[in-house]
Design an enzyme around this catalytic site. Structure first.
Site, PDB file in Angstrom:
ATOM      1  CG  HIS A  26      -1.974   1.012   1.257  1.00 37.65           C
ATOM      2  ND1 HIS A  26      -3.284   0.753   1.565  1.00 37.65           N
ATOM      3  CD2 HIS A  26      -1.935   2.347   1.009  1.00 37.65           C
ATOM      4  CE1 HIS A  26      -3.996   1.857   1.507  1.00 37.65           C
ATOM      5  NE2 HIS A  26      -3.191   2.855   1.170  1.00 37.65           N
ATOM      6  CG  HIS A  28      -1.688   6.361  -2.204  1.00 39.13           C
ATOM      7  ND1 HIS A  28      -2.922   6.359  -2.830  1.00 39.13           N
ATOM      8  CD2 HIS A  28      -1.882   5.753  -1.004  1.00 39.13           C
ATOM      9  CE1 HIS A  28      -3.818   5.801  -2.024  1.00 39.13           C
ATOM     10  NE2 HIS A  28      -3.216   5.428  -0.908  1.00 39.13           N
ATOM     11  CG  ASP A  30      -1.251  10.399  -5.992  1.00 37.79           C
ATOM     12  OD1 ASP A  30      -1.152   9.217  -5.603  1.00 37.79           O
ATOM     13  OD2 ASP A  30      -2.332  11.018  -5.963  1.00 37.79           O
ATOM     14  N   GLY A 188      -9.700   8.096  -1.399  1.00 36.18           N
ATOM     15  CA  GLY A 188     -10.283   9.430  -1.249  1.00 36.18           C
ATOM     16  C   GLY A 188     -11.086   9.488   0.039  1.00 36.18           C
ATOM     17  CG  HIS A 215      -7.943   3.503   0.612  1.00 38.62           C
ATOM     18  ND1 HIS A 215      -7.457   3.208  -0.618  1.00 38.62           N
ATOM     19  CD2 HIS A 215      -6.929   4.125   1.286  1.00 38.62           C
ATOM     20  CE1 HIS A 215      -6.199   3.628  -0.703  1.00 38.62           C
ATOM     21  NE2 HIS A 215      -5.846   4.181   0.439  1.00 38.62           N
ATOM     22  CD  GLU A 218      -7.246   6.404   5.660  1.00 35.69           C
ATOM     23  OE1 GLU A 218      -7.962   6.322   4.641  1.00 35.69           O
ATOM     24  OE2 GLU A 218      -6.115   6.913   5.656  1.00 35.69           O
ATOM     25  CG  ASP A 306      -1.516   5.700   3.083  1.00 34.70           C
ATOM     26  OD1 ASP A 306      -1.907   5.263   1.993  1.00 34.70           O
ATOM     27  OD2 ASP A 306      -2.239   6.396   3.820  1.00 34.70           O
TER      28      ASP A 306
HETATM   29  O1  LIG Z   1      -4.827   7.087   3.202  1.00 35.46           O
HETATM   30  C1  LIG Z   1      -5.526   7.413   2.244  1.00 35.46           C
HETATM   31  N1  LIG Z   1      -6.868   7.274   2.331  1.00 35.46           N
HETATM   32  C2  LIG Z   1      -7.693   7.605   1.303  1.00 35.46           C
HETATM   33  N2  LIG Z   1      -7.252   8.111   0.146  1.00 35.46           N
HETATM   34  C3  LIG Z   1      -5.915   8.290   0.035  1.00 35.46           C
HETATM   35  C4  LIG Z   1      -5.018   7.970   1.040  1.00 35.46           C
HETATM   36  N3  LIG Z   1      -3.779   8.278   0.620  1.00 35.46           N
HETATM   37  C5  LIG Z   1      -3.908   8.761  -0.620  1.00 35.46           C
HETATM   38  N4  LIG Z   1      -5.198   8.787  -0.964  1.00 35.46           N
HETATM   39  C6  LIG Z   1      -5.767   9.282  -2.213  1.00 35.46           C
HETATM   40  C7  LIG Z   1      -5.128  10.594  -2.656  1.00 35.46           C
HETATM   41  C8  LIG Z   1      -4.482  10.261  -3.945  1.00 35.46           C
HETATM   42  O2  LIG Z   1      -4.530  11.325  -4.876  1.00 35.46           O
HETATM   43  C9  LIG Z   1      -5.268   9.054  -4.431  1.00 35.46           C
HETATM   44  C10 LIG Z   1      -4.609   8.187  -5.473  1.00 35.46           C
HETATM   45  O3  LIG Z   1      -3.344   7.768  -5.108  1.00 35.46           O
HETATM   46  O4  LIG Z   1      -5.525   8.347  -3.236  1.00 35.46           O
HETATM   47 ZN   LIG Z   2      -3.846   4.809   1.044  1.00 43.28          ZN
END
Ligand SMILES: O=c1[nH]cnc2c1ncn2[C@H]1C[C@H](O)[C@@H](CO)O1
Ligand SMILES: [Zn+2]
Length: 368
Positions: A26, A28, A30, A188, A215, A218, A306
């Site tokens: 896990h 991301h 970006d 998101g 997701h 959380e 993350d």
């Molecule tokens: O921890 C998270 N929870 C929900 N959404 C998340 C988290 N970290 C990143 N994101 C979102 C923001 C990014 O733009 C998107 C794609 O990677 O996923």
């Molecule tokens: Zn995430």
């Protein structure tokens, strides 16, 4: 370091943990850019809204802003990283550097996720976004191989849960399933956007024998986890940390409710992200993270980053934080790593090979 100092149990410090072969499920794309790269890409594409113009100050800004106690505010910081990932050059460079940074940290297997629908502002198509990103992963893998190390990096495509493109993104993931995309995800803001809004996307993945994580659990509690597994059929839970709400700790022994029992019985992997969970306020502090109880109760726990930029973290650092908070030893770290590798979305034979030929021998050297 002399050969003798590499015999026997190695100290559980950051340098040794960096040498351990780690698996990351896990992370991301970006949320893991190098601050200097954000600045350089912003210059190249004319993005003038960065909150700082030197790399150290920018890194600090991300870390401090992400320590917001709120997932929604944490997510606001992505405006700046996504803004500089709109061109082929931007996407490819970020993906290549991601692979290099993970390999430098001793990660041997990684599933990196991002949301293609957020990278269309300069006119790329969804397919082009994925192609340029995969090209960066391939460049990164070659550069790592040229330096005598190996890393396997594959990709998960994420759909944004507040938007309405999830079926399209699931179809995109399937189009690229033989080219390095191994699964699908939704991310998101969680509150107000239940996973069941995207049921058609999950059904499409399941109908095509494809894998996905969600997701869930959380920023919102048990109902989100319940939907993700019972209605949507998630193979894994992104975070899932709020499963703790279904564990009664008031008696002498913890008692599991129906959802917690189901998750544990079915060995549904939890993609736990300790630093991120503290930043978004999902847990109060690392010392109070449910990781320890969930591991003790033999849930299938995995350790994840993350967002490395936002957390100013690495896989090794996340492991060190857990060692410091809960006194884990090498065999615990090996178990969490094998948990991750068993839960990966690549084929069984490839998972086994990594466990038997890379992870176990690598940990054996450190265990001594
Ligand atoms: O921890 C998270 N929870 C929900 N959404 C998340 C988290 N970290 C990143 N994101 C979102 C923001 C990014 O733009 C998107 C794609 O990677 O996923
Ligand atoms: Zn995430």
């Amino acid at each position: 370091m002399g050969a003798d100092s590499l015999r026997g149990p190695q100290p559980l410090d950051l340098a040794s943990i960096r040498r351990a072969p780690k698996a990351l499920l896990h992370d991301h794309l970006d949320g893991g850019l190098r601050p200097a790269t954000i600045i350089s890409l912003a210059e190249a594409c004319g993005y003038d809204k960065l909150p700082a113009d030197d790399a150290v100050a920018l890194g600090t800004w991300f870390r401090e802003s992400a320590y917001s106690g709120s997932l929604v505010r944490y997510l606001e910081t992505f405006a700046h990283t996504v803004a500089v990932m709109q061109t082929p050059e931007g996407l490819t460079r970020v993906a290549r550097e991601c692979v290099e940074d993970l390999a430098d940290d001793g990660v041997v297997y990684a599933e990196i996720r991002f949301a293609p629908e957020q990278h269309l502002e300069a006119g790329l198509s969804l397919d082009e976004v994925v192609e340029h990103t995969l090209a960066g992963f391939a460049e990164g893998e070659s550069a790592v191989a040229a330096s005598g190390r190996t890393i396997r990096v594959v990709c998960l495509l994420t759909a944004m849960r507040h938007a309405a493109r999830s079926l399209e993104i699931a179809e995109l993931a399937l189009r690229f399933r033989d080219r390095g995309v191994v699964g699908f995800d939704i991310a998101g803001a969680e509150a107000g956007y239940p996973p069941s809004r995207h049921l058609d996307a999950f059904e499409h993945m399941r109908a095509n024998n494809a894998r996905f994580t969600i997701h869930a659990g959380e920023a919102f509690g048990l109902p989100s986890i319940h939907e993700a597994i019972a209605f949507c059929g998630a193979d894994r839970l992104g975070h899932g940390v709020r499963i703790i709400d279904d564990i009664d700790r008031t008696g002498s022994e913890p008692t599991l409710g129906l959802v917690a029992n189901y998750v544990r019985d079915k060995r549904i992997p939890l993609e736990l992200c300790p630093t991120s969970n503290v930043q978004t306020g999902a847990v109060e502090s690392l010392a109070e993270h449910p990781f320890a109880l969930l591991a003790e109760l033999r849930f299938r726990v995995t350790v994840n980053t993350d967002n490395r930029l936002l957390g100013d973290t690495t896989m090794s650092n996340e492991m060190l934080e857990l060692v410091t908070a809960f006194g884990y030893g090498w065999s615990d770290l090996e178990r969490f790593t094998i948990n991750a590798m068993k839960s990966a979305f690549i084929p069984f034979s490839e998972r086994l090979r990594l466990i038997d030929h890379v992870i176990k021998p690598g940990f054996a050297v450190l265990i001594g």
